[in-house]
Design an enzyme around this catalytic site. Structure first.
Site, PDB file in Angstrom:
ATOM      1  CB  THR A   1      -0.855  -0.017   1.294  1.00  0.00           C
ATOM      2  OG1 THR A   1      -1.756  -1.112   1.203  1.00  0.00           O
ATOM      3  CG2 THR A   1      -1.612   1.271   1.499  1.00  0.00           C
TER       4      THR A   1
ATOM      5  NE  ARG B   1      -8.834  -7.068   3.517  1.00  0.00           N
ATOM      6  CZ  ARG B   1      -7.759  -6.300   3.446  1.00  0.00           C
ATOM      7  NH1 ARG B   1      -7.630  -5.422   2.479  1.00  0.00           N
ATOM      8  NH2 ARG B   1      -6.802  -6.394   4.336  1.00  0.00           N
TER       9      ARG B   1
HETATM   10  N1  GLY Z   1      -3.007  -2.407   4.263  1.00  0.00           N
HETATM   11  C1  GLY Z   1      -3.814  -2.572   3.148  1.00  0.00           C
HETATM   12  C2  GLY Z   1      -4.874  -3.578   3.321  1.00  0.00           C
HETATM   13  O1  GLY Z   1      -4.860  -4.392   4.230  1.00  0.00           O
HETATM   14  O2  GLY Z   1      -5.770  -3.554   2.513  1.00  0.00           O
END
Ligand code: GLY
Length: 307
Positions: A155, A183
């Site tokens: 990310t 999700r």
């Molecule tokens: N840290 C990014 C995610 O878990 O989607």
């Protein structure tokens, strides 16, 4: 008042290019918010960055869905989650903050909102991401998002300080590869993947979203800085909190970057490797972060770029 020397800190190797663009915005007296959104767009547009924006790895159904958040210097924030078909998720999150009274817009509603705001619709699934998804699907031993290991994701979290000394941050991701459709990770959750208090500092996260959410990771870092910890101490403290929840060991990756109001920065991760990009004193560098545990995660085998 003399202009303050801008600082930008961001996660992973692709943060380096994001920082370059953010630093250019800051050198032209742009705001910290302008800078982080412009920086985020670099990773979002790059098909080689397979964890953010266009070219991000899809969910288990083969659909790319994006999560993103921004926090401005005035403490306002906005986010989108599970958004399909629009590349610039951080810029859409900024529109949520600036044009609505909502904190977060998700799914089909986020896409509709983005298009109403003038964003272009685009197929986010690159050929390479589709190929990797097909390979994953036919692997009988494939890791899944149900109760298996966390998969790799890099990310982009980015926090900047502009020439007025104001802070802002952005976080943008396609989330865990092969995730269950719908999700949502930590990135669009204010206080988890991203938090900024203009009087104190800001922090952003990468890695296993569920773990970051469990400790309100970025919020905790900022609160620890408020209480007197350095950005480095605050990142390490928060990672130890996560590790302690797993009995002192952790088989997943989480990384944090932090920037304090005085320009001091910190970064750390649970395991190797984690690298971050730092623009400071007119220099942009990719730096290996300190790992709390003496081990290297397997999830990175196929993706390892910087040892
Ligand atoms: N840290 C990014 C995610 O878990 O989607």
């Amino acid at each position: 008042m003399n202009p303050i020397n801008p600082v930008v800190i961001s996660t992973w190797y692709h943060g380096e290019k994001a920082n370059e663009v953010a630093a250019r915005v800051l050198s032209e007296k742009g705001s910290a918010l302008d800078a982080v959104v412009a920086g985020a767009a670099v990773s979002e547009e790059d098909p080689d960055v397979m964890d953010v924006g266009y070219g991000g790895l899809p969910d288990e159904d083969g659909t790319v869905t994006l999560d993103a958040a921004v926090v401005g210097s005035d403490g306002r924030s906005g986010s989108v989650a599970g958004m399909e078909g629009v590349v610039h998720a951080a810029a859409v999150a900024r529109k949520v903050m600036e044009e609505t009274k909502h904190a977060m817009i998700v799914g089909e509603g986020a896409k509709r909102f983005a298009i109403k705001m003038g964003f272009e619709e685009k197929n986010l699934l690159s050929e390479e991401a589709r190929h990797r998804w097909l390979e994953w699907k036919k692997d009988p031993e494939k890791p899944t998002a149900w109760l298996g290991e966390h998969s790799l994701h890099e990310t982009l979290g980015i926090v900047a300080m502009d020439q007025s000394g104001d802070l802002a941050g952005a976080c943008t991701t396609s989330g865990e590869a092969w995730k269950i459709h719908g999700r949502v990770g930590d990135s669009p959750i204010i206080g988890a993947g991203l938090y900024v208090d203009n009087g104190v500092g800001g922090a952003a996260a990468t890695g296993a979203g569920k773990e970051i959410i469990s400790v309100c990771g970025s919020f905790l870092i900022v609160e620890k800085m408020r209480g007197g910890m350095s950005p480095q101490e605050a990142c390490e403290h928060t990672l130890r909190r996560i590790i302690d929840r797993h009995g002192g060991d952790a088989d997943f990756q989480v990384g944090f970057v932090a920037l304090r109001k005085d320009g001091e920065t910190g970064a750390a991760s649970i395991q190797r490797p984690f690298e971050f990009a730092l623009f400071k004193n007119d220099e942009n560098r990719l730096i290996k972060a300190k790992a709390i545990l003496e081990k290297q995660t397997d999830f990175y085998k196929t993706y390892l770029r910087n040892g």
